[in-house]
Design a protein around this motif. Structure first.
Motif, PDB file in Angstrom:
ATOM      1  N   ARG A 113       9.488  64.262 -24.211  1.00  0.00           N
ATOM      2  CA  ARG A 113       8.041  63.245 -25.102  1.00  0.00           C
ATOM      3  C   ARG A 113       8.501  63.231 -26.027  1.00  0.00           C
ATOM      4  O   ARG A 113       7.720  61.653 -27.060  1.00  0.00           O
ATOM      5  N   THR A 118       7.481  59.778 -20.443  1.00  0.00           N
ATOM      6  CA  THR A 118       6.446  60.453 -19.937  1.00  0.00           C
ATOM      7  C   THR A 118       6.741  62.216 -19.284  1.00  0.00           C
ATOM      8  O   THR A 118       8.192  62.093 -18.729  1.00  0.00           O
ATOM      9  N   ASN A 133       1.429  73.668 -21.789  1.00  0.00           N
ATOM     10  CA  ASN A 133       1.576  72.201 -22.690  1.00  0.00           C
ATOM     11  C   ASN A 133       2.934  71.257 -22.670  1.00  0.00           C
ATOM     12  O   ASN A 133       2.656  70.083 -23.657  1.00  0.00           O
ATOM     13  N   ASP A 136       3.017  66.050 -20.422  1.00  0.00           N
ATOM     14  CA  ASP A 136       2.093  65.199 -20.722  1.00  0.00           C
ATOM     15  C   ASP A 136       1.043  65.802 -19.380  1.00  0.00           C
ATOM     16  O   ASP A 136       0.150  65.555 -20.340  1.00  0.00           O
ATOM     17  N   ARG A 137       1.397  65.817 -18.198  1.00  0.00           N
ATOM     18  CA  ARG A 137       0.360  66.574 -17.291  1.00  0.00           C
ATOM     19  C   ARG A 137       1.023  67.931 -16.106  1.00  0.00           C
ATOM     20  O   ARG A 137       1.964  67.721 -15.947  1.00  0.00           O
ATOM     21  N   SER A 197      -9.142  61.162 -19.006  1.00  0.00           N
ATOM     22  CA  SER A 197      -6.712  61.130 -19.895  1.00  0.00           C
ATOM     23  C   SER A 197      -7.252  61.812 -21.395  1.00  0.00           C
ATOM     24  O   SER A 197      -6.357  62.734 -21.582  1.00  0.00           O
ATOM     25  N   LEU A 198      -8.286  62.155 -22.071  1.00  0.00           N
ATOM     26  CA  LEU A 198      -8.888  63.006 -23.146  1.00  0.00           C
ATOM     27  C   LEU A 198      -9.230  63.799 -23.069  1.00  0.00           C
ATOM     28  O   LEU A 198      -7.611  65.125 -23.783  1.00  0.00           O
ATOM     29  N   ARG A 200      -6.771  65.834 -20.211  1.00  0.00           N
ATOM     30  CA  ARG A 200      -5.346  66.107 -20.447  1.00  0.00           C
ATOM     31  C   ARG A 200      -4.480  66.362 -21.435  1.00  0.00           C
ATOM     32  O   ARG A 200      -3.593  67.066 -21.731  1.00  0.00           O
ATOM     33  N   LYS A 201      -4.869  65.404 -22.854  1.00  0.00           N
ATOM     34  CA  LYS A 201      -4.467  66.086 -23.833  1.00  0.00           C
ATOM     35  C   LYS A 201      -4.109  67.163 -24.545  1.00  0.00           C
ATOM     36  O   LYS A 201      -3.195  66.860 -24.893  1.00  0.00           O
ATOM     37  N   GLN A 202      -5.423  67.626 -24.082  1.00  0.00           N
ATOM     38  CA  GLN A 202      -5.484  68.632 -24.751  1.00  0.00           C
ATOM     39  C   GLN A 202      -5.242  70.070 -23.483  1.00  0.00           C
ATOM     40  O   GLN A 202      -4.828  71.007 -24.381  1.00  0.00           O
ATOM     41  N   PRO A 204      -3.014  70.183 -20.170  1.00  0.00           N
ATOM     42  CA  PRO A 204      -1.733  69.290 -19.369  1.00  0.00           C
ATOM     43  C   PRO A 204      -2.181  69.876 -17.956  1.00  0.00           C
ATOM     44  O   PRO A 204      -1.834  68.916 -17.213  1.00  0.00           O
TER      45      PRO A 204
END
Length: 245
Positions: A113, A118, A133, A136-137, A197-198, A200-202, A204
């Motif tokens: 990353r 990704t 964590n 990304d996902r 999306s937001l 998943r940023k916190q 994953p």
């Protein structure tokens, strides 16, 4: 956002993943791009990996042999990490998929990353938080429907969590509330895709299928604490209600 022409490297830890799950994994990976490299790592002299032979052949996954030279040392993990770095240095790939429940790949995911590439992780529920964590996902293997399943939506709904339980799931509701607030426009409405999306940023490993819902919109509607409606131009939008604020 993933594009269908993105090149993806899929690296699988055979010691940590059942071959019965790999078809579902490859179906999921197809959403992220083209899996131009597919490798599975293990010591193929071990009888317990024999069941991988059919799965690897069916999905055209290249078996990578790594002998366990020293007891107690995981040479397979080291081989996967070395190959991943070699592939990263080519600059050809937009994403890597690491299929394992092993925390040993935490630093690898972080390093990939760092190059702006990704990382999608796949593993069991026991996967350590650090590795989840670092991606990304991260997707849990048990929420993936097998390709042979006729109705994947129905399969996902078999174990859905009822609305009463969803509403008292503090981390879930708090994460959605914060993301809706962060993605909302002046009128209070937020694009649901941006909300997902937001979150998943916190988190994953956030995935509506973890609660038994095939789509995020289904999950948000079932919670019953948010206003959901069609988005002008297409898609779904969501808004905080007074009791959700």
């Amino acid at each position: 956002m993933a594009q269908q022409n993105d090149l993806v490297a899929v690296l699988i830890d055979a010691d940590n993943v059942s071959p019965a799950r790999i078809g579902a994994v490859m179906t999921e990976v197809a959403q992220y791009g083209t899996a131009s490299v597919k490798r599975v790592y293990g010591d193929w002299t071990k009888p317990q990996l024999a069941s991988w032979k059919t799965a690897a052949s069916e999905h055209v996954i290249q078996p990578m042999q790594q002998f366990a030279n020293t007891a107690g040392k995981n040479a397979t993990d080291s081989a996967l990490i070395i190959d991943a770095m070699d592939l990263l240095y080519t600059g050809r790939f937009q994403a890597f998929c690491i299929v394992s429940s092993d925390s040993d790949f935490t630093r690898l995911a972080s390093r990939i990353r760092e190059d702006g590439v990704t990382v999608y992780g796949f593993g069991e529920r026991k996967t350590p938080e650090a590795f989840r964590n670092a991606c990304d996902r991260f997707t849990y293997l048990d929420v993936l429907a097998e390709p042979s399943t006729a109705d994947t939506d129905t399969a996902a709904l078999k174990s859905r969590i009822p609305s009463a339980q969803l509403r008292i799931d503090g981390p879930l509701v708090s994460s959605l509330r914060a993301a809706i607030g962060g993605a909302s426009l002046d009128d209070g409405w937020a694009d649901l895709a941006a909300v997902g999306s937001l979150v998943r940023k916190q988190r994953p490993d956030f995935d509506s299928r973890n609660w038994g819902y095939a789509k995020l919109s289904d999950l948000v509607r079932e919670i019953g604490l948010f206003e959901v409606g069609p988005r002008p131009g297409g898609g779904v939008r969501v808004k905080l209600t007074p009791r959700a604020k």
